[in-house]
Design an enzyme around this catalytic site. Sequence first.
Site, PDB file in Angstrom:
ATOM      1  N   LYS A  53      43.963 -40.400  39.963  1.00 56.52           N
ATOM      2  CA  LYS A  53      43.836 -41.015  38.532  1.00 56.52           C
ATOM      3  C   LYS A  53      43.028 -39.957  37.671  1.00 56.52           C
ATOM      4  O   LYS A  53      43.244 -39.614  36.882  1.00 56.52           O
ATOM      5  CB  LYS A  53      43.076 -41.846  38.727  1.00 56.52           C
ATOM      6  CG  LYS A  53      43.673 -43.257  38.519  1.00 56.52           C
ATOM      7  CD  LYS A  53      44.911 -43.685  38.416  1.00 56.52           C
ATOM      8  CE  LYS A  53      46.436 -43.617  39.104  1.00 56.52           C
ATOM      9  NZ  LYS A  53      46.588 -43.874  40.533  1.00 56.52           N
ATOM     10  N   GLU A 186      53.637 -40.511  39.425  1.00 61.04           N
ATOM     11  CA  GLU A 186      52.600 -40.148  38.643  1.00 61.04           C
ATOM     12  C   GLU A 186      52.171 -39.093  39.216  1.00 61.04           C
ATOM     13  O   GLU A 186      51.601 -38.090  38.853  1.00 61.04           O
ATOM     14  CB  GLU A 186      51.449 -40.974  39.811  1.00 61.04           C
ATOM     15  CG  GLU A 186      51.875 -42.307  39.557  1.00 61.04           C
ATOM     16  CD  GLU A 186      50.439 -43.241  39.769  1.00 61.04           C
ATOM     17  OE1 GLU A 186      50.303 -44.986  39.976  1.00 61.04           O
ATOM     18  OE2 GLU A 186      49.832 -43.294  40.593  1.00 61.04           O
ATOM     19  N   VAL A 265      57.448 -40.834  49.912  1.00 60.60           N
ATOM     20  CA  VAL A 265      59.133 -41.947  50.581  1.00 60.60           C
ATOM     21  C   VAL A 265      58.821 -43.308  50.499  1.00 60.60           C
ATOM     22  O   VAL A 265      59.248 -44.189  50.970  1.00 60.60           O
ATOM     23  CB  VAL A 265      59.433 -41.889  51.022  1.00 60.60           C
ATOM     24  CG1 VAL A 265      60.742 -40.893  50.724  1.00 60.60           C
ATOM     25  CG2 VAL A 265      59.607 -41.118  52.559  1.00 60.60           C
ATOM     26  N   HIS A 438      40.951 -56.333  16.317  1.00 63.13           N
ATOM     27  CA  HIS A 438      42.064 -55.763  15.739  1.00 63.13           C
ATOM     28  C   HIS A 438      41.157 -54.393  15.401  1.00 63.13           C
ATOM     29  O   HIS A 438      39.943 -54.474  14.820  1.00 63.13           O
ATOM     30  CB  HIS A 438      42.405 -56.758  13.926  1.00 63.13           C
ATOM     31  CG  HIS A 438      43.289 -55.311  13.146  1.00 63.13           C
ATOM     32  ND1 HIS A 438      45.045 -54.982  13.274  1.00 63.13           N
ATOM     33  CD2 HIS A 438      42.935 -54.569  11.585  1.00 63.13           C
ATOM     34  CE1 HIS A 438      45.123 -54.386  12.679  1.00 63.13           C
ATOM     35  NE2 HIS A 438      44.141 -54.307  11.375  1.00 63.13           N
TER      36      HIS A 438
END
Length: 459
Positions: A53, A186, A265, A438
């Site tokens: 990440k 990724e 894999v 919102h």
Amino acid sequence: MQQIINTTLLIIGGGPGGYIAAIRAGQLGIPTVLVEGQALGGTCLNIGCIPSKALIHVAEQFHQTCQHTEQSALGISVSAPRLDITRSVAWKDGIVDRLTSGVAALLKKNGVTVIHGWAKILDGKSVEVDGQRIQCDHLLLATGSSSVELPMLPLGGPIISSTEALAPKALPKHLVVVGGGYIGLELGIAYRKLGVQVSVVEARERILPTYDAELTAPVAESLKKLGVSLHLGHSVEGYENGCLLARDGQGQQLRVEADQVLVAVGRRPRTQGFNLESLGLQMKGAALAVDERCQTSMRNVWAIGDLAGEPMLAHRAMAQGEMVAELIAGHTRRFEPTAIAAVCFTDPELVVVGKTPEQASEQGLDCIVAQFPFAANGRAMTLESKTGFVRVVARRDNHLILGWQAVGVAVSELSTAFAQSLEMGARLEDIAGTIHAHPTLGEAVQETALRALGQALHI
């Protein structure tokens, strides 16, 4: 005279499953010893979830900055950025160090004895570590998994695994990724955004084959836009003279020049190297067979996380570790989550929680399936990201929600709302009737539920 350590709980493996089990056991006052041969935090903290990440974030920042060297719709202009990958890797390592030392501190605080070394199982109640014998009442196996290697692509030199890909000394010119699953994509997308030419070779006919085609379509679109070459339906044959060789179903050979090949894999349970076979435990495929309490076929021998098979997810291992500690403390527990979210940090991100439309219909369930596109979400527009959607699967008769799927920017953060609604047995009306803030991406969750009820407001 060999020194013998006696303990109630002995845990082999200090990854997310093992260290959480140890911390929880410590909290419950169970004498606990944790044995780890490498670094605390396991694959996840050191060479998996966290570092990947971090690298993805670096790649995204660099890519965005590069975008601003051209005509930027945002009115930002910069001169061409430079990348010092050594500093990027040092930043990533800093995060990893902070987290792993945090784990060590938590274990110490909770009175867990940590032994660094490789465990060798003697029997279901005793283990040897570097000539030291440890005896226990309960043995918890949390050894995780390792990358699957391909015989025709032995690791070494230009052939690397995700471990090396997450700590590059320098970037290759052309990276070929073998495997179009989440790990390969990724990392492939991250490398592409760092300016590397990337090709993906996948044996099956589409990328991310474990997800449905509608969900992965925006990712395929993004790969095309980024200029990643895809070679689907190709089986790899080897690497020679700087070229990866593969063959398609018609027998046509493909040669791709590459100075680095990443083999991604899949992963398999780590059952070798600690004399596990001496226990003769029941297996389920390549994994250890466990019941709903994570007990193996031998009394007081437990197995959690990747060693216990799919889904191989850190958060599943953590939940199982916590449960086993509580069971040993005498609590009544079973591992029966309604759903475990699977998140894929590609561009855009993917989340699957609970049943997909396909699984629901295979199980003969009459369901409403509805989706809401991010193109109609104001927050997505302000994040310059209009691709993707949120999808819900709910029973037609009582509107009980069975599953959520999403693809789009930052949808990993919606996984919390999805998992919570399933665990709490929410119905479409519950989500539709909850006022969502919102402008947020989360409004798409409410709109999806409204749409399923035939009451969509913004579409």
